[in-house]
Write a protein that holds these residues in place. Structure first.
Motif, PDB file in Angstrom:
ATOM      1  N   ASN A  20       0.804  -1.224   0.000  1.00 13.02           N
ATOM      2  CA  ASN A  20       0.000   0.000   0.000  1.00 13.02           C
ATOM      3  C   ASN A  20       0.840   1.280   0.000  1.00 13.02           C
ATOM      4  O   ASN A  20       0.299   2.368   0.176  1.00 13.02           O
ATOM      5  CB  ASN A  20      -0.987   0.032   1.176  1.00 13.02           C
ATOM      6  CG  ASN A  20      -2.121  -0.963   0.997  1.00 13.02           C
ATOM      7  OD1 ASN A  20      -2.494  -1.312  -0.121  1.00 13.02           O
ATOM      8  ND2 ASN A  20      -2.664  -1.442   2.099  1.00 13.02           N
ATOM      9  N   LEU A  23      -0.236   3.044  -3.037  1.00 12.14           N
ATOM     10  CA  LEU A  23      -1.588   3.547  -2.773  1.00 12.14           C
ATOM     11  C   LEU A  23      -1.521   4.881  -2.036  1.00 12.14           C
ATOM     12  O   LEU A  23      -2.247   5.830  -2.381  1.00 12.14           O
ATOM     13  CB  LEU A  23      -2.368   2.528  -1.945  1.00 12.14           C
ATOM     14  CG  LEU A  23      -3.764   2.946  -1.458  1.00 12.14           C
ATOM     15  CD1 LEU A  23      -4.707   3.133  -2.634  1.00 12.14           C
ATOM     16  CD2 LEU A  23      -4.318   1.919  -0.478  1.00 12.14           C
ATOM     17  N   TYR A  70      -7.698   0.611  -4.799  1.00 12.38           N
ATOM     18  CA  TYR A  70      -6.985  -0.542  -4.250  1.00 12.38           C
ATOM     19  C   TYR A  70      -5.637  -0.691  -4.957  1.00 12.38           C
ATOM     20  O   TYR A  70      -5.482  -0.318  -6.120  1.00 12.38           O
ATOM     21  CB  TYR A  70      -7.783  -1.831  -4.454  1.00 12.38           C
ATOM     22  CG  TYR A  70      -9.084  -1.892  -3.703  1.00 12.38           C
ATOM     23  CD1 TYR A  70      -9.145  -2.476  -2.440  1.00 12.38           C
ATOM     24  CD2 TYR A  70     -10.263  -1.388  -4.247  1.00 12.38           C
ATOM     25  CE1 TYR A  70     -10.344  -2.549  -1.747  1.00 12.38           C
ATOM     26  CE2 TYR A  70     -11.462  -1.454  -3.564  1.00 12.38           C
ATOM     27  CZ  TYR A  70     -11.495  -2.042  -2.311  1.00 12.38           C
ATOM     28  OH  TYR A  70     -12.687  -2.102  -1.634  1.00 12.38           O
ATOM     29  N   GLU A  71      -4.689  -1.289  -4.247  1.00 11.48           N
ATOM     30  CA  GLU A  71      -3.377  -1.555  -4.835  1.00 11.48           C
ATOM     31  C   GLU A  71      -3.170  -3.057  -5.015  1.00 11.48           C
ATOM     32  O   GLU A  71      -3.374  -3.838  -4.084  1.00 11.48           O
ATOM     33  CB  GLU A  71      -2.258  -1.004  -3.931  1.00 11.48           C
ATOM     34  CG  GLU A  71      -0.864  -1.315  -4.454  1.00 11.48           C
ATOM     35  CD  GLU A  71       0.236  -0.891  -3.495  1.00 11.48           C
ATOM     36  OE1 GLU A  71       1.204  -1.645  -3.337  1.00 11.48           O
ATOM     37  OE2 GLU A  71       0.110   0.199  -2.891  1.00 11.48           O
TER      38      GLU A  71
END
Length: 355
Positions: A20, A23, A70-71
């Motif tokens: 993340n 992200l 979302y990643e």
């Protein structure tokens, strides 16, 4: 009238490490760089064990849309294959293989098509050779100290001569030049990316396994998010080496859902000099009805990447190119690869993503 709800799935490059991390970078830039809209973060959102972030996008005080982001994390596959963290024997053997792999290829033909890319190839080659030079010197010195070659005994006199030669290599001016460069250039990252790219393109079992694991991270997230049927539109946004990963995944992804595909600073042009794999995957994506639009953002100031090429004979109107300018970029910034992040600071890129 219902407010549209969109999902954006990020496929990061190899320059992020933690889950993340990309992200967070993306969401931070979304809030700071979007000029025509107001962005409000609404906290975390979860689907089938995946954690993302939800945003409300306002246009002149009116709610324009909501976006869940979302990643698709695959850095664990990359991290487990980092050449720079292997033992000296592996660095010596595998490093030599990777160096030959990239040097002996049509990649040098880029001098005509993309001079800036050619310059970066030259720079990368010098750095790689310098790194391998250091590994070679270390191996020769170790032979002299242990009288063995990777565990196998060799004559003492021969070992001493080899060790002496290794010591003399450290005193050469070339070694000094590379030592200076390594003090401010991320040579280890370059080595790891070169090795991972070569392995990813490989036709052997190792390459197939690596591609399968990497694609699985993206396709699993796609399946879990899209089957929820909560979204009016889906966008796959890939950056840097993530463009190769996403294109590889989407080429064979056929579902009832339709989505946009946006690429930033892709390296498919680079990889196409070494293998026709990239051209095949691009062609599959262009012919995949699941992808309704492919928007490719590129910059001539970004020496690490290039405009995604259309395969020969392709006239698909699905591909839309957007040229990005890295404002006030100097030669040093291009040389260091700093302009590779220019897409996250360009308002037209964000307008394209949001609209």
């Amino acid at each position: 009238m219902a407010v549209p709800n969109e999902v954006i799935i990020l496929v990061p490059g190899l320059n992020t490490q933690e889950k993340n991390e990309f992200l967070e970078i993306f969401c931070s830039s979304l809030s700071e760089q979007l000029e025509s809209f107001t962005v409000q973060e609404n906290g975390e959102i979860k689907i089938a064990g995946h954690t993302g972030k939800r945003f409300s996008i306002y246009n002149k005080q009116e709610l324009y849309k909501t976006i869940d982001i979302y990643e698709a994390y695959y850095m664990d596959v990359f991290a487990s294959n980092k050449l720079s963290q292997k033992d000296e024997k592996t660095k010596f053997i595998r490093g030599g293989e990777v160096l030959i792999y990239w040097l002996i290829s049509p990649i040098w033909l880029s001098v005509k098509e993309s001079p800036s890319l050619f310059i970066y190839f030259i720079i990368s080659a010098i750095l790689f050779i310098g790194w391998y030079y250091g590994i070679l010197a270390a191996v020769l010195i170790a032979i002299g100290q242990t009288n063995s070659l990777f565990g196998g005994a060799i004559p003492l006199e021969m070992a001493k001569k080899i060790g002496f030669f290794g010591e003399s290599m450290k005193g050469w001016s070339f070694w000094f030049f590379i030592s200076v460069l390594s003090s401010f250039l991320p040579i280890s990252s370059l080595i790891d990316i070169c090795e991972f790219s070569a392995a990813y393109l490989g036709e052997d079992t190792e390459g197939s396994t690596m591609r399968s694991k990497t694609r699985g991270r993206v396709s699993n997230l796609l399946e879990d998010v899209l089957k929820s049927d909560n979204y009016d539109r889906a966008t796959i946004l890939a950056y840097s080496f993530g463009v190769a990963v996403a294109t590889d995944t989407l080429a064979d992804y056929h579902r009832e859902n339709f989505f946009r595909y946006i690429t930033l600073g892709g390296n498919l042009k680079v990889l196409s000099y070494k293998s026709n794999w990239g051209e095949r995957e691009i062609n599959k994506c262009l012919n995949n009805a699941t992808i309704n639009t492919w928007i490719d953002c590129y910059s001539n100031q970004d020496w690490v990447a290039a405009k995604t090429p259309l395969p020969k004979g392709s006239s698909s109107d699905k591909m839309i190119y957007k040229k990005v300018s890295a404002k006030s970029s100097s030669f040093l910034q291009r040389f260091l690869g700093k302009t590779h992040v220019c897409y996250f600071y360009d308002s037209t890129v964000w307008e394209t993503i949001i609209r």
